[in-house]
Scaffold this active site. Structure first.
Site, short mmCIF file in Angstrom:
data_model
loop_
_atom_site.label_atom_id
_atom_site.label_comp_id
_atom_site.label_asym_id
_atom_site.label_seq_id
_atom_site.Cartn_x
_atom_site.Cartn_y
_atom_site.Cartn_z
N LYS A 146 0.82 -1.22 0.00
CA LYS A 146 0.00 0.00 0.00
C LYS A 146 0.86 1.27 0.00
O LYS A 146 0.60 2.19 -0.77
CB LYS A 146 -0.89 0.07 1.24
CG LYS A 146 -1.97 -0.95 1.35
CD LYS A 146 -2.89 -0.66 2.53
CE LYS A 146 -2.33 -0.86 3.90
NZ LYS A 146 -1.95 -2.21 4.28
N ASN A 169 -3.13 6.13 5.93
CA ASN A 169 -2.38 5.17 6.76
C ASN A 169 -0.87 5.33 6.61
O ASN A 169 -0.09 4.92 7.47
CB ASN A 169 -2.81 3.75 6.39
CG ASN A 169 -2.31 2.71 7.37
OD1 ASN A 169 -2.64 2.74 8.55
ND2 ASN A 169 -1.50 1.78 6.89
N HIS A 216 -4.00 -9.17 10.63
CA HIS A 216 -4.78 -8.57 11.71
C HIS A 216 -5.86 -9.53 12.24
O HIS A 216 -6.96 -9.11 12.57
CB HIS A 216 -5.45 -7.27 11.23
CG HIS A 216 -4.47 -6.23 10.78
ND1 HIS A 216 -3.51 -5.71 11.61
CD2 HIS A 216 -4.31 -5.63 9.58
CE1 HIS A 216 -2.79 -4.81 10.95
NE2 HIS A 216 -3.24 -4.75 9.71
#
Ligand code: UMA
Length: 475
Positions: A146, A169, A216
């Site tokens: 990302k 982010n 996660h």
């Protein structure tokens, strides 16, 4: 540019009652509203400042006690903000008009569950900020790549002469841009699954989902729940927008994406998007080649970076940048720290810092990037991770596995049969051990598959410690 082919798939909702903002272009009235901002990290601080300027009555609630909160956040009380530190009060949450969550705050935290039950509107910083942004939004999500893709997309748009804000982010809260009221031709944001959980009306002009591998899992019930959060990046797109996906990675089992679909592939040609062919990146529209560049013109190494570059080029061309400008900017891009970053060559051994490789998918991609024998340094704090997918690449590519941190035994159990394995106590010992066993032509790769917080402040700190040790600065 010629028109791109359209495809569809289904998108989940957030489960929260949407906050009072509503549709894409409405600018909600925040003045006089009782807003609770949960978390006083970088997101929370920026959100509080924004809300105060909008005239909201703000409570900032954080589980950290006063001594652990930075001075900049404490000084918000000078602006009339009530600070609730050392825990979250149910009453504070249930009596709010609106709750704005920081991304790291778990959505199933009991006071939130109670507030949700009571019908309090709950949102996140990205959703809130996006309602005050009129510039076209370019969004990037996925498990890995990302930050590189977001940075490169920003560089390409800037090279095309656009004024660009790059954030999310990646480390710059989007709400800082909304607050600044600065002009931008485009806003490029990296979005985590955490941030996407609370998105309801965010409407990117171009959005890319790079890849999804389980991550996660300490936050999500299962991989499907994590995956659903990621696909929300496309939820508000229309036929005028672009949805960019990895044709080799994601089997999107959903039914409706309204945006026009561009794909990228390392394996096969695509009709609309980018693909690799005979050492070149080829850009295609309706099956026709509209541009190409040689892969060896790139500074970035590794197959995963080829994907990142293709995604960024698709995003930029979707925004109207001509292919040649995109190719030139991509070839000038040097990459980011701690992401398969070349550190040094010592005695014929090349050392790479991939400290940002905090999950299994990232490490697999990094291992695939080298043909040389690899000494892999891994371990740290794990996140209920299943390390077994690493067994095959470790068996095929790793000559020595050096494990450290809380997860070292679990990693040794999962992978110890696939390569010679040594357990060490800290990074200094890891680097020393690697140096002792490495032969000219080998690669020593720090790619931990784990978070860093058991031994370091963050992944960047871990990478710096490794780099300093390799360069002989801290022995
Ligand atoms: N907190 C509470 N209650 C809780 C949990 C946390 O009050 O139940 C408080 C903590 O005490 C702390 C604050 O919340 O004071 C931290 O908030 P946060 O974890 O959301 O961190 P921020 O500093 O706001 O940074 C966040 C992102 N962090 C996370 O998603 C964990 C940053 O991504 C991002 O750069 C920043 O917003 C700006 O958008 C970091 C990250 O690790 C790099 N992201 C994850 C990843 O990339 O894998 C998702």
């Amino acid at each position: 540019m010629e028109s791109w082919q359209s495809v569809t798939f289904e998108i989940p909702g957030s489960g929260n009652r949407p906050w009072p903002g509503g549709s894409d272009l409405s600018r909600p009235e925040l003045s006089g509203m009782n807003v609770v901002v949960v978390g006083l990290g970088s997101t929370g601080e920026a959100t509080v400042e924004f809300l105060v300027d909008k005239g909201a009555r703000v409570v900032a609630s954080d589980i950290r006690t006063r001594k652990d909160i930075p001075e900049s956040a404490l000084s918000l009380s000078d602006k009339g903000v009530s600070l609730e530190l050392g825990g979250h009060e149910v009453r504070t949450f249930t009596s709010a008009d609106l709750i704005v969550l920081s991304p790291g705050v778990p959505p199933d935290m009991p006071p939130l569950v109670k507030a949700r039950k009571k019908g309090v509107a709950i949102t996140g910083e990205i959703e809130l900020a996006s309602q005050f942004i009129t510039a076209p939004i370019v969004a990037v999500t996925g498990t890995n790549g990302k930050t590189t893709t977001t940075s490169l997309a920003g560089e390409i748009l800037a090279a095309a002469g656009l004024k660009v804000f790059v954030g999310g982010n990646i480390g710059r809260p989007l709400i800082r841009f909304a607050h600044s009221a600065e002009f931008a031709d485009a806003v490029v944001i990296e979005l985590s699954s955490f941030q996407l959980e609370t998105v309801d009306t965010l409407h990117p002009k171009a959005a890319a989902l790079l890849n999804v591998t389980p991550d996660h899992l300490d936050r999500y019930t299962d991989a499907a729940e994590y995956f659903k959060a990621k696909t929300k990046v496309f939820s508000r797109q229309t036929g005028d927008d672009f949805a960019i996906m990895n044709a080799d990675d994601i089997v999107v089992d959903a039914k409706s994406v309204a945006g026009q679909r561009l794909e990228f592939s390392r394996i096969h040609p695509v009709r609309n998007g980018a693909y690799l062919d005979s050492g070149r990146i080829v850009l295609a529209s309706s099956g026709r080649t509209i541009g190409e560049m040689p892969l060896d013109a790139l500074s970035l190494v590794g197959a995963h970076n080829h994907e990142n570059v293709m995604a960024a080029i698709c995003l930029a061309t979707a925004m109207g940048v001509d292919p040649q400008t995109a190719f030139t900017a991509a070839s000038e891009f040097k990459g980011l720290p701690h992401r398969l970053e070349f550190v040094a060559e010592v005695d014929g051994v090349r050392y790479y810092d991939d400290s940002k490789g905090t999950n299994v998918g990232a490490v697999m991609k990094s291992l695939e990037s080298f043909d040389q024998p690899i000494i892999l340094i891994a371990g740290g704090r794990e996140k209920d991770t299943d390390f077994s997918p690493l067994a095959d690449p470790v068996y095929k590519r790793v000559k020595l596995l050096i494990l450290l941190g809380e997860a070292r035994e679990k990693l040794a159990d999962a992978l110890g049969g696939d390569a010679e394995t040594l357990l060490v106590s800290d990074m200094a010992q890891a680097v020393k051990t690697a140096r002792r066993h490495a032969e000219p032509g080998d690669v020593v790769l720090l790619s931990p598959a784990c978070a860093s917080f058991d031994m370091f402040q963050d992944y960047a700190h871990r990478g710096r410690v490794f780099t300093d040790l390799v360069r002989g600065k801290s022995q």
